[in-house]
Design a protein around this motif. Structure first.
Motif, PDB file in Angstrom:
ATOM      1  N   GLU A   1       8.971  -2.144  -7.458  1.00 21.32           N
ATOM      2  CA  GLU A   1       8.020  -3.084  -8.045  1.00 21.32           C
ATOM      3  C   GLU A   1       7.076  -3.659  -6.996  1.00 21.32           C
ATOM      4  O   GLU A   1       5.921  -3.977  -7.284  1.00 21.32           O
ATOM      5  CB  GLU A   1       8.796  -4.216  -8.731  1.00 21.32           C
ATOM      6  CG  GLU A   1       7.954  -5.151  -9.562  1.00 21.32           C
ATOM      7  CD  GLU A   1       7.569  -4.572 -10.910  1.00 21.32           C
ATOM      8  OE1 GLU A   1       6.667  -5.122 -11.538  1.00 21.32           O
ATOM      9  OE2 GLU A   1       8.166  -3.556 -11.305  1.00 21.32           O
ATOM     10  N   GLU A   2       7.556  -3.782  -5.758  1.00 16.56           N
ATOM     11  CA  GLU A   2       6.795  -4.495  -4.736  1.00 16.56           C
ATOM     12  C   GLU A   2       6.004  -3.580  -3.811  1.00 16.56           C
ATOM     13  O   GLU A   2       4.985  -3.992  -3.256  1.00 16.56           O
ATOM     14  CB  GLU A   2       7.759  -5.352  -3.895  1.00 16.56           C
ATOM     15  CG  GLU A   2       8.476  -6.430  -4.695  1.00 16.56           C
ATOM     16  CD  GLU A   2       7.517  -7.425  -5.314  1.00 16.56           C
ATOM     17  OE1 GLU A   2       6.453  -7.691  -4.723  1.00 16.56           O
ATOM     18  OE2 GLU A   2       7.829  -7.930  -6.410  1.00 16.56           O
ATOM     19  N   ILE A   3       6.458  -2.367  -3.586  1.00 17.42           N
ATOM     20  CA  ILE A   3       5.807  -1.523  -2.587  1.00 17.42           C
ATOM     21  C   ILE A   3       4.418  -1.106  -3.047  1.00 17.42           C
ATOM     22  O   ILE A   3       4.128  -1.036  -4.243  1.00 17.42           O
ATOM     23  CB  ILE A   3       6.652  -0.266  -2.261  1.00 17.42           C
ATOM     24  CG1 ILE A   3       6.833   0.613  -3.518  1.00 17.42           C
ATOM     25  CG2 ILE A   3       7.987  -0.645  -1.662  1.00 17.42           C
ATOM     26  CD1 ILE A   3       7.552   1.921  -3.234  1.00 17.42           C
ATOM     27  N   ASN A   4       3.589  -0.786  -2.084  1.00 21.46           N
ATOM     28  CA  ASN A   4       2.221  -0.344  -2.370  1.00 21.46           C
ATOM     29  C   ASN A   4       1.954   0.896  -1.528  1.00 21.46           C
ATOM     30  O   ASN A   4       1.383   0.826  -0.433  1.00 21.46           O
ATOM     31  CB  ASN A   4       1.216  -1.444  -2.061  1.00 21.46           C
ATOM     32  CG  ASN A   4      -0.192  -1.074  -2.485  1.00 21.46           C
ATOM     33  OD1 ASN A   4      -0.385  -0.112  -3.222  1.00 21.46           O
ATOM     34  ND2 ASN A   4      -1.170  -1.815  -2.010  1.00 21.46           N
ATOM     35  N   VAL A   5       2.431   2.023  -2.006  1.00 20.66           N
ATOM     36  CA  VAL A   5       2.276   3.291  -1.290  1.00 20.66           C
ATOM     37  C   VAL A   5       1.735   4.341  -2.254  1.00 20.66           C
ATOM     38  O   VAL A   5       1.849   4.200  -3.475  1.00 20.66           O
ATOM     39  CB  VAL A   5       3.616   3.771  -0.685  1.00 20.66           C
ATOM     40  CG1 VAL A   5       4.132   2.795   0.356  1.00 20.66           C
ATOM     41  CG2 VAL A   5       4.669   4.003  -1.776  1.00 20.66           C
TER      42      VAL A   5
END
Length: 945
Positions: A843-847
């Motif tokens: 939910e939090e990662i941005n990849v």
């Protein structure tokens, strides 16, 4: 990152939630919930079906609820029992089919597993069908009065007497319409039991039966092994011991008698009553102590009543499967409170747990829960939900299809169902349906969608004043086809559904209608009909089925028939009796009662001395029957008459000492000889030793004595397929398998390898030194799917990701690396904290690219957990356009599989053999990660040039 965990289900009111951190449910002492789906659907006016699929730290729970508004004039509850007599057990589906107004039902009371009688009372439409027999002070009863008021009470056993009019000699009646083997008892059997009284128990030497009609004795005769006729307008008094003496000494044919019943219950004011187990919930609170408790985790069935008494809840919870562990009785009580029950009663569970309903828009009912035995058990009674709401005007329609993926220029059938404002099914006239297609080019006629271009299609059906839509993904060009099963081994003269599936270059697949595929089947093995059902020949045979779709082909080998070998015909002394626990008594020996030959085996048991799990064993001589190779199946003839509903198992041990207790039948619920058979589990390997056959009982209420006859212990070996299987024709599939240059400053490479361990020779250390040099020079970081030997790890100069025990996240440029632990064939089993951590991390990662590394294959023991894992990753691909790769420990080769846009990569482990060919046995994978594409190469560690 946008929220991506959103699962959508159409047609009915749906609520689906996903917890991304640990959360406490309303009853915090129950379980930690990771994920939940909840679906609600009206199936009748005032009748709602609710399904809750919940994933917790203890596994999955599948909860099905029927909410019946008993305050509605259209809704009522009914006692379900066999229309030919309550003395005949039947499947719940058959009980439901007796009344077309029953649209939902659950199994009911506990019952005598050796016969058919329920333990509690039964009342229907003001008529007493049977009285309580066993421990009524422990087993509660559910009642509905004629004003539709529900209640849960403990009955006292009615006081019933038969009095000789002249002499005033009395017979005290213990119960009505219950089987018995008590040595001093009197029981009444009415026509509601059936046409005949029960057969005389083998445990009784004799009994007397007195037939009465219009208060006059018609006949007095000995009880019969086949039972005696029950007068259609009277009843029979069955008597043993002193009660039989009273009949024989004081009653004669033609005498008049008086029938008297004294009870705290006014049966005439009850529309139905059915027995159950303990009270679970009282005044909105779970009971601290249960009057009757089935301990452990099992499938469960329960009934609840809301505080306003306007709604009755019928609830099942699945268990005894890999995915569903079942519930304790205390947890069941807490769940009933959470569902809204102010009072609740436990009903029979285990293999009896069964829920049937008519889905919205369907004409027919079906089993809705997961049966722990795989099939419906024959039960004593059930509770039916009746809808009397009349047919009304059309309210809505729904669309369904077998597969929401389809390939261009391949047909897909769309089915349409209708329902009225009372939720009754409505017949749809296909000629009046108007269809439309949006999102892609294509046509739909008579419910057959034929797409002409790829993309996301929206199919809309207009019917009268309603409409419904369904979304279908149209795939462009298939690169391969498969036949499922990919290997067929089946009995002669049987049938099996085949599925033809095509897959595209990204791993997206779709079923293909059998009529669209050219199927070539040799005549000697059988034939395939238009529905894709393969019907095997009547003779043992082998052959190959070929499927062709355009230029693509696939093959599946077929073996029809098997070799059956009788490993013990029970003609000679073959074993001894044993039991568990030691208080269980019995015997084993050969008797002149058999299925074949002169003798058969007889296991006699007494399970009446304890509540614990009980077993009566035939232990074979000489440590067991030795089999040089592992059979596919093992079976046995069992005579089921008067043997009880106990299970029968066989214990096997393989050459490695691994033992398995295999269920041949979970309940001996048939009469006469029947062959029971099951497959051997994959956990066993040859050679095999058959150590024992035994009868087992886990229900503490089933305190029976009896005997089981067995004969011809048989194993089956599959016939072997002879010949070569052609390789199917496919098109190049994985466009990522190629060498690529680093295109930007943010591009990078990483080294990937399987388990590297056992480095204990000079040669190993030289190879490891070269492997480290290769990884350091060719890549920016290294990934390993299992163990990393210190001799290699200490030489690596770049960052390292290892999937072993534990979990972690590493980001490199715009790519993420997640290491998880599935050593125990699942994430939950490896570490229960992984799931909330994983969901929260995703939910939090941005990849843009994600590489997930596992120490074991992503084939989980718990298939629902595996599906959730893959569905979660699939949503990253679909909703976030993320490039997802799963790297895991393989075996002796690198293998890349595409599935729904995700690459699943099996990494080769370092060879465990002492002799290694460095040119053929040693290679690795190098991944090149560019902004717009990930590519990979499989390279030798020691090139030949």
């Amino acid at each position: 990152m946008n929220k991506f965990f959103r699962f959508v289900t159409s047609l009915s009111i749906v609520l689906i939630m996903l917890a991304t951190t640990f959360s406490s449910y309303s009853y915090a002492d129950w379980k930690t919930v990771f994920y939940e789906e909840k679906k609600e659907e009206f199936i009748g006016k005032g009748i709602q079906h609710e399904q809750i699929l919940r994933f917790t730290d203890a596994g999955w729970y599948n909860i099905n609820v029927i909410r019946a508004d008993v305050n509605s004039k259209y809704v009522s509850l009914s006692l379900l029992s066999n229309e030919n007599g309550i003395g005949i057990r039947e499947k719940l589906s058959e009980l439901v089919n007796q009344n077309e107004d029953v649209i939902a039902a659950v199994n009911g009371d506990f019952f005598n597993t050796r016969g058919a009688a329920s333990l509690g009372p039964m009342v229907s439409d003001g008529e007493l069908l049977s009285t309580p027999f066993y421990i009524p002070e422990q087993m509660a009863t559910f009642n509905m009065d004629l004003k539709d008021n529900p209640s849960i009470d403990f009955w006292t056993t009615p006081h019933i007497t038969i009095t000789h009019t002249n002499s005033q000699e009395k017979i005290e009646i213990a119960t009505v319409n219950k089987e018995t083997d008590y040595h001093d008892i009197a029981v009444i059997y009415t026509p509601k039991w059936g046409s005949n009284t029960p057969p005389l128990s083998n445990n009784l030497e004799s009994a007397v039966e007195m037939m009465i009609s219009d208060d006059v004795v018609l006949d007095i005769c000995p009880a019969s092994p086949a039972g005696n006729p029950i007068p259609s307008d009277g009843y029979v008094v069955f008597a043993t011991g002193s009660h039989a003496d009273i009949i024989q000494n004081f009653f004669s044919i033609g005498d008049k008698v008086d029938y008297d019943i004294q009870s705290d219950i006014d049966f005439s004011k009850l529309s139905m009553s059915i027995g159950g187990g303990a009270v679970l919930v009282e005044n909105g609170m779970a009971k601290d102590v249960f009057t009757h408790e089935i301990k452990g985790r099992h499938p469960r069935t329960a009934l609840g009543i809301t505080r306003d008494e306007e709604e009755v809840l019928l609830v099942t919870i699945d268990g005894r499967t890999t995915s569903f562990p079942g519930q304790s009785q205390q947890e069941l009580a807490e769940i009933m409170i959470d569902l809204g029950a102010y009072s609740a009663i436990n009903l029979d569970g285990g293999g009896s747990t069964d829920m049937i309903l008519r889905p919205l828009g369907d004409e027919n009912t079906k089993v809705i829960n997961h049966l722990s035995d795989g099939t419906e058990r024959r039960i004593a009674n059930g509770i039916g939900v009746i809808s009397t709401a009349s047919k009304a005007s059309l309210k809505g329609i729904s669309l369904n299809t077998i597969d929401t993926n389809v390939f261009v220029n391949t047909p897909r059938e769309i089915t349409i169902k209708g329902y009225d404002r009372n939720y009754n099914p409505v017949m749809i006239h296909p000629s009046d349906v108007r269809w439309s297609v949006d999102g892609v080019s294509g046509t739909i006629q008579d419910g057959i969608f034929m797409p002409a271009s790829s993309g996301d299609a929206v199919i809309t059906a207009h019917y009268k004043n309603t409409k419904a839509t369904i979304e279908i993904k149209v795939l462009e060009t298939p690169t391969a086809i498969t036949i499922t099963p990919n290997k067929i081994n089946m009995p002669t003269g049987s049938a099996m559904q085949l599925f033809i599936k095509a897959v595209d270059s990204k791993g997206y697949s779709a079923l293909i209608d059998a009529k669209s595929v050219n199927l070539d089947v040799p005549n000697h093995i059988g034939f395939i009909d238009d529905q894709g059902i393969f019907k095997s020949s009547d003779d043992n045979s082998t052959g190959i089925i070929k499927a062709s779709y355009g230029e693509l082909t696939a093959y599946t080998p077929v073996v029809v028939g098997e070799e059956k070998i009788i490993i013990d015909g029970f003609e000679n002394s073959n074993g001894v009796f044993s039991s568990y626990p030691s208080v269980v008594t019995g015997s084993y020996g050969l008797v002149s009662f058999s299925k074949a030959g002169k003798y058969g085996g007889e296991i006699v048991f007494d399970f009446s001395t304890t509540d614990a799990t009980r077993a009566a064993y035939l232990v074979f001589n000489d440590g067991g029957i030795q089999l040089d190779k592992k059979p596919e199946k093992i079976g046995l003839w069992v005579y089921g008459n008067d043997s009880g509903g106990h299970g029968i198992k066989v214990k096997l041990t393989d050459g490695h000492g691994t033992s398995e207790n295999i269920v041949l039948a979970s309940s001996i619920d048939w009469s006469g000889w029947q062959f029971i058979e099951t497959k051997l589990p994959n956990t066993l390997s040859g050679p095999i030793r058959v150590e024992r056959v035994y009868v087992v009982e886990t229900n503490p209420l089933s305190k029976e004595t009896g005997k089981v006859y067995i004969d011809d212990l048989t194993v089956s070996y599959p016939l072997s397929f002879q010949g070569d299987i052609p390789a199917g024709v496919t098109k190049p599939m994985d466009l990522n398998h190629k060498k690529s240059a680093l295109e930007t400053d943010s591009a990078f490479r990483f080294f990937a390898h399987g388990n590297v361990s056992g480095i204990d020779t000079l040669g190993d250390n030289l190879i490891v030194a070269h492997m480290a040099e290769f990884a350091n020079e060719q890549s920016d970081l290294s990934v390993f799917s299992q163990n990393l030997d210190e001799s290699l790890g200490s030489r690596l100069s770049n960052p390292v990701v290892v999937a072993n025990h534990g979990y972690s996240f590493t980001q490199h440029n715009d790519s993420g690396f997640i290491a998880l632990d599935n050593h125990n064939r699942g994430l939950r089993q490896g570490n229960i904290h992984q799931w909330p951590w994983l969901l929260d991390t995703l939910e939090e990662i941005n990849v843009k690219k994600l590489f997930i590394t596992l120490p074991k294959s992503p084939v989980f023991k718990d298939k629902l957990e595996e599906k959730l894992f893959k569905d979660t990753l699939n949503q990253l691909v679909e909703d976030e356009n993320m490039d997802v790769w799963v790297l895991y420990e393989g075996e002796d080769q690198y293998k890349v599989t595409l599935e729904n846009g995700i690459h699943y990569v099996a990494l080769k482990a370092y060879p465990s053999v002492n002799k290694i060919d460095i040119f053929s046995d040693l290679n690795t994978m190098i991944f090149t990660v560019n902004e717009n594409m990930v590519t990979y190469e499989i390279l030798p560690l020691f090139p030949l040039n």
